[in-house]
Design a protein around this motif. Sequence first.
Motif, PDB file in Angstrom:
ATOM      1  N   LEU A   1       0.833  -1.206   0.000  1.00  0.00           N
ATOM      2  CA  LEU A   1       0.000   0.000   0.000  1.00  0.00           C
ATOM      3  C   LEU A   1       0.868   1.257   0.000  1.00  0.00           C
ATOM      4  O   LEU A   1       1.903   1.309   0.685  1.00  0.00           O
ATOM      5  CB  LEU A   1      -0.903   0.032   1.234  1.00  0.00           C
ATOM      6  N   ALA A   2       0.410   2.238  -0.750  1.00  0.00           N
ATOM      7  CA  ALA A   2       1.079   3.545  -0.710  1.00  0.00           C
ATOM      8  C   ALA A   2       0.827   4.164   0.664  1.00  0.00           C
ATOM      9  O   ALA A   2      -0.137   3.789   1.352  1.00  0.00           O
ATOM     10  CB  ALA A   2       0.505   4.443  -1.802  1.00  0.00           C
ATOM     11  N   ALA A   3       1.668   5.099   1.040  1.00  0.00           N
ATOM     12  CA  ALA A   3       1.608   5.676   2.398  1.00  0.00           C
ATOM     13  C   ALA A   3       0.217   6.185   2.746  1.00  0.00           C
ATOM     14  O   ALA A   3      -0.325   5.873   3.818  1.00  0.00           O
ATOM     15  CB  ALA A   3       2.633   6.798   2.522  1.00  0.00           C
ATOM     16  N   ASN A   4      -0.380   6.951   1.839  1.00  0.00           N
ATOM     17  CA  ASN A   4      -1.693   7.525   2.165  1.00  0.00           C
ATOM     18  C   ASN A   4      -2.790   6.465   2.264  1.00  0.00           C
ATOM     19  O   ASN A   4      -3.686   6.545   3.088  1.00  0.00           O
ATOM     20  CB  ASN A   4      -2.072   8.611   1.140  1.00  0.00           C
TER      21      ASN A   4
ATOM     22  N   GLU B   1      -4.895   5.615   5.610  1.00  0.00           N
ATOM     23  CA  GLU B   1      -6.356   5.599   5.535  1.00  0.00           C
ATOM     24  C   GLU B   1      -6.913   4.281   6.078  1.00  0.00           C
ATOM     25  O   GLU B   1      -7.891   4.246   6.827  1.00  0.00           O
ATOM     26  CB  GLU B   1      -6.772   5.775   4.072  1.00  0.00           C
ATOM     27  N   TYR B   2      -6.256   3.206   5.684  1.00  0.00           N
ATOM     28  CA  TYR B   2      -6.695   1.872   6.143  1.00  0.00           C
ATOM     29  C   TYR B   2      -6.538   1.740   7.662  1.00  0.00           C
ATOM     30  O   TYR B   2      -7.430   1.214   8.348  1.00  0.00           O
ATOM     31  CB  TYR B   2      -5.916   0.806   5.353  1.00  0.00           C
ATOM     32  N   LEU B   3      -5.432   2.243   8.194  1.00  0.00           N
ATOM     33  CA  LEU B   3      -5.228   2.178   9.649  1.00  0.00           C
ATOM     34  C   LEU B   3      -6.343   2.927  10.373  1.00  0.00           C
ATOM     35  O   LEU B   3      -6.866   2.467  11.398  1.00  0.00           O
ATOM     36  CB  LEU B   3      -3.875   2.780  10.041  1.00  0.00           C
ATOM     37  N   GLU B   4      -6.719   4.048   9.814  1.00  0.00           N
ATOM     38  CA  GLU B   4      -7.772   4.850  10.448  1.00  0.00           C
ATOM     39  C   GLU B   4      -9.132   4.167  10.325  1.00  0.00           C
ATOM     40  O   GLU B   4      -9.857   4.036  11.307  1.00  0.00           O
ATOM     41  CB  GLU B   4      -7.819   6.238   9.809  1.00  0.00           C
TER      42      GLU B   4
ATOM     43  N   ASN C   1       4.627   9.255   5.664  1.00  0.00           N
ATOM     44  CA  ASN C   1       4.839   9.245   4.211  1.00  0.00           C
ATOM     45  C   ASN C   1       5.503   7.964   3.717  1.00  0.00           C
ATOM     46  O   ASN C   1       5.862   7.869   2.540  1.00  0.00           O
ATOM     47  CB  ASN C   1       5.676  10.458   3.803  1.00  0.00           C
ATOM     48  N   SER C   2       5.652   7.002   4.620  1.00  0.00           N
ATOM     49  CA  SER C   2       6.307   5.743   4.204  1.00  0.00           C
ATOM     50  C   SER C   2       5.282   4.752   3.664  1.00  0.00           C
ATOM     51  O   SER C   2       4.237   4.518   4.291  1.00  0.00           O
ATOM     52  CB  SER C   2       7.014   5.106   5.410  1.00  0.00           C
ATOM     53  N   ASP C   3       5.600   4.172   2.523  1.00  0.00           N
ATOM     54  CA  ASP C   3       4.742   3.117   1.989  1.00  0.00           C
ATOM     55  C   ASP C   3       4.878   1.878   2.869  1.00  0.00           C
ATOM     56  O   ASP C   3       5.801   1.773   3.676  1.00  0.00           O
ATOM     57  CB  ASP C   3       5.163   2.771   0.550  1.00  0.00           C
ATOM     58  N   ALA C   4       3.935   0.929   2.679  1.00  0.00           N
ATOM     59  CA  ALA C   4       3.957  -0.253   3.540  1.00  0.00           C
ATOM     60  C   ALA C   4       3.744  -1.525   2.741  1.00  0.00           C
ATOM     61  O   ALA C   4       3.004  -1.546   1.751  1.00  0.00           O
ATOM     62  CB  ALA C   4       2.891  -0.133   4.618  1.00  0.00           C
ATOM     63  N   ILE C   5       4.431  -2.572   3.173  1.00  0.00           N
ATOM     64  CA  ILE C   5       4.135  -3.920   2.675  1.00  0.00           C
ATOM     65  C   ILE C   5       3.799  -4.734   3.919  1.00  0.00           C
ATOM     66  O   ILE C   5       4.659  -4.984   4.767  1.00  0.00           O
ATOM     67  CB  ILE C   5       5.335  -4.539   1.926  1.00  0.00           C
ATOM     68  N   GLU C   6       2.531  -5.116   3.985  1.00  0.00           N
ATOM     69  CA  GLU C   6       2.037  -5.725   5.217  1.00  0.00           C
ATOM     70  C   GLU C   6       1.663  -7.186   4.999  1.00  0.00           C
ATOM     71  O   GLU C   6       1.025  -7.531   4.000  1.00  0.00           O
ATOM     72  CB  GLU C   6       0.810  -4.943   5.703  1.00  0.00           C
ATOM     73  N   LYS C   7       2.068  -8.015   5.941  1.00  0.00           N
ATOM     74  CA  LYS C   7       1.616  -9.407   5.935  1.00  0.00           C
ATOM     75  C   LYS C   7       0.462  -9.508   6.921  1.00  0.00           C
ATOM     76  O   LYS C   7       0.601  -9.047   8.065  1.00  0.00           O
ATOM     77  CB  LYS C   7       2.754 -10.344   6.356  1.00  0.00           C
ATOM     78  N   TYR C   8      -0.650 -10.073   6.496  1.00  0.00           N
ATOM     79  CA  TYR C   8      -1.791 -10.155   7.407  1.00  0.00           C
ATOM     80  C   TYR C   8      -2.442 -11.533   7.357  1.00  0.00           C
ATOM     81  O   TYR C   8      -2.389 -12.224   6.333  1.00  0.00           O
ATOM     82  CB  TYR C   8      -2.838  -9.075   7.074  1.00  0.00           C
ATOM     83  N   SER C   9      -3.013 -11.923   8.472  1.00  0.00           N
ATOM     84  CA  SER C   9      -3.784 -13.169   8.530  1.00  0.00           C
ATOM     85  C   SER C   9      -4.941 -12.971   9.508  1.00  0.00           C
ATOM     86  O   SER C   9      -4.879 -12.114  10.397  1.00  0.00           O
ATOM     87  CB  SER C   9      -2.900 -14.341   8.964  1.00  0.00           C
ATOM     88  N   LYS C  10      -5.979 -13.763   9.316  1.00  0.00           N
ATOM     89  CA  LYS C  10      -7.204 -13.568  10.102  1.00  0.00           C
ATOM     90  C   LYS C  10      -7.594 -14.860  10.819  1.00  0.00           C
ATOM     91  O   LYS C  10      -7.440 -15.953  10.265  1.00  0.00           O
ATOM     92  CB  LYS C  10      -8.345 -13.094   9.186  1.00  0.00           C
ATOM     93  N   HIS C  11      -8.120 -14.693  12.029  1.00  0.00           N
ATOM     94  CA  HIS C  11      -8.412 -15.839  12.892  1.00  0.00           C
ATOM     95  C   HIS C  11      -9.744 -15.582  13.586  1.00  0.00           C
ATOM     96  O   HIS C  11      -9.850 -14.645  14.393  1.00  0.00           O
ATOM     97  CB  HIS C  11      -7.294 -16.019  13.911  1.00  0.00           C
ATOM     98  N   VAL C  12     -10.732 -16.374  13.235  1.00  0.00           N
ATOM     99  CA  VAL C  12     -12.084 -16.072  13.723  1.00  0.00           C
ATOM    100  C   VAL C  12     -12.648 -17.235  14.532  1.00  0.00           C
ATOM    101  O   VAL C  12     -12.307 -18.394  14.299  1.00  0.00           O
ATOM    102  CB  VAL C  12     -13.034 -15.742  12.542  1.00  0.00           C
ATOM    103  N   LYS C  13     -13.481 -16.878  15.459  1.00  0.00           N
ATOM    104  CA  LYS C  13     -14.133 -17.896  16.290  1.00  0.00           C
ATOM    105  C   LYS C  13     -15.590 -17.512  16.522  1.00  0.00           C
ATOM    106  O   LYS C  13     -15.941 -16.330  16.522  1.00  0.00           O
ATOM    107  CB  LYS C  13     -13.438 -17.984  17.664  1.00  0.00           C
TER     108      LYS C  13
END
Lengths: 329, 222
Positions: free
Chosen positions: A106-109, A113-116, A134-146
């Motif tokens: 994701l680009a910085a903005n 926006e996503y964090l907010e 202003n830093s772009d991000a490369i995020e690893k994500y995983s989801k765990h539901v119950k």
Amino acid sequence: MKKQTILIVLGLLLSSHDMYFKPGAYFLEPNSAASIELYNGTFERSENTIDRNRMIDVSLVGGGKRLAVDSSQWKEVEGVTVLDFIAGDAGTWVAGLSTYPKNIELAANEFNEYLEHDGVLDMLVWREENGELNSDAIEKYSKHVKTIFQVGETLTDDWKTVLGYPIEFIPLENPYDLHSGHAMKVKLLWQGEPLANQLVYVGSEVESHDHGDGEAHSHEGTEAEADHEHDALQQLRTDAQGVVTFDISHQGVWYLRTIYMALSEEEGLTHESNWATLTFQVGDGHSHHATEVHEHDNEDVWGIPSYVYWVGSLLLLFGLFYWFNKRKG
Amino acid sequence: MRRFGIFTFLFALPLFLMAHGVSEVDQEILSKGGLLAYIRVGAGHMLTGYDHLLFLVGVIFYLSGFRDIVKFITVFTLGHSITLILGTYLGYSVNEHLIDAVIALSVIYKGFENLGGFERWLGVPSPNLLFMVFAFGLIHGLGLSTRLQSFDLGEGQLLAKVISFNIGIELGQVFALIPIVYVINSWKKQKSYDAFYLAANYYLLIAGVFLLVYQLSGYFSA
């Protein structure tokens, strides 16, 4: 600040990317046909389905046993992934699902926006304080539901089963042993350890139709949504023991969500996030022995209505009085 | 006919009040209300708790004069307040069926004593009634405490909630005792009082045995 909170909550309601397990009915009859829907989007609407190959683990826990769910039991219905299964024996059951991590760039903005919007406020604040907005991000994500649901009337201890997901909610009390007016405590575990000072969002909906009939209802589309009233999302934090406490203000479906995000040391990544949700329904409370036999209540004794005993008592008393009175005369 | 009307009123009173004694409803009242809710549920529990009332009917039968009644009811109140407050505050409870079986025994005891059972059938004098009423008060209080603890009392203000419930119990007791004392005292002036006395106390024996068997069967089948 208040305005900002309202905007965040609104964002969470309308545009977050959460994953939830939502049983068609939280109260089921033993050994009846049932389904659980996997929502990917918001609590109210699923935006897309989840492929089987993204699922590391899908488990049903009941009767002290953990059962792996066969991938053939899944189907897709208009953006919702649906698990059909046969409810087991009476007890408090847990269903869990954990996904493989995925990366997103994701680009910085966009990232800010996503964090907010998704309420990952601690990371947003960190970026502000450290000049990283202003830093772009490369995020690893995983989801765990119950989700926790009740089969039959018997309460069992399966609700507190730790499934071993990277992050997961563990209630400290059986939700089906509770009723409105109770302060519920739920522990948040990260890698098996309590996660302190973590933002947790708690929401609920008041059911306007009966889920106690044991039949699965479809919650798709606007018609089903109109059957529920949604309470405002509460923004809470876990305490030093990783426990979040909130008041069960009414009967209905309740959910908890959290996103734990940290900076990543992994090559090619900047952040890693793990998402957790928990859903359950609070009914009228099954505990406190209130439904056990107690002669003070308006209950039947040995299957005979109480009024029969009272009429019998009056007849006996009058008969005794008549007999003693006649004998004396 | 008038006597029959009074007769019916006295013993059917709990029947009419009983319609309010639904646990789930009580829990809802406690969950949504404040301390007043505890007073309300306590009063309702006493009014619908016919084993407590049957025991008090037995005590009232034995007494003569307002002063006596106040003395014995005060001792009973003291007894049940001690175990109700301490038991609940300290989280001590006993098996619901067993404690209610002992309360049923107290009903049998009172009927037996009122019929002169100790002297007539056992050949011994009755134990000191004031002491026995205090002792049974302690047991009834433990039953009330066990009952209160079967509810979810929520967070905080535990002592205030227990005391409020106890106040409700006392209010319910006073409310129930007024017609009981009135009817028994009114009947004393009638020629049929002896028959009424015997009938009521034999009824206490039979009802006590029934409650005892019911609670023990509940205990052993649980």
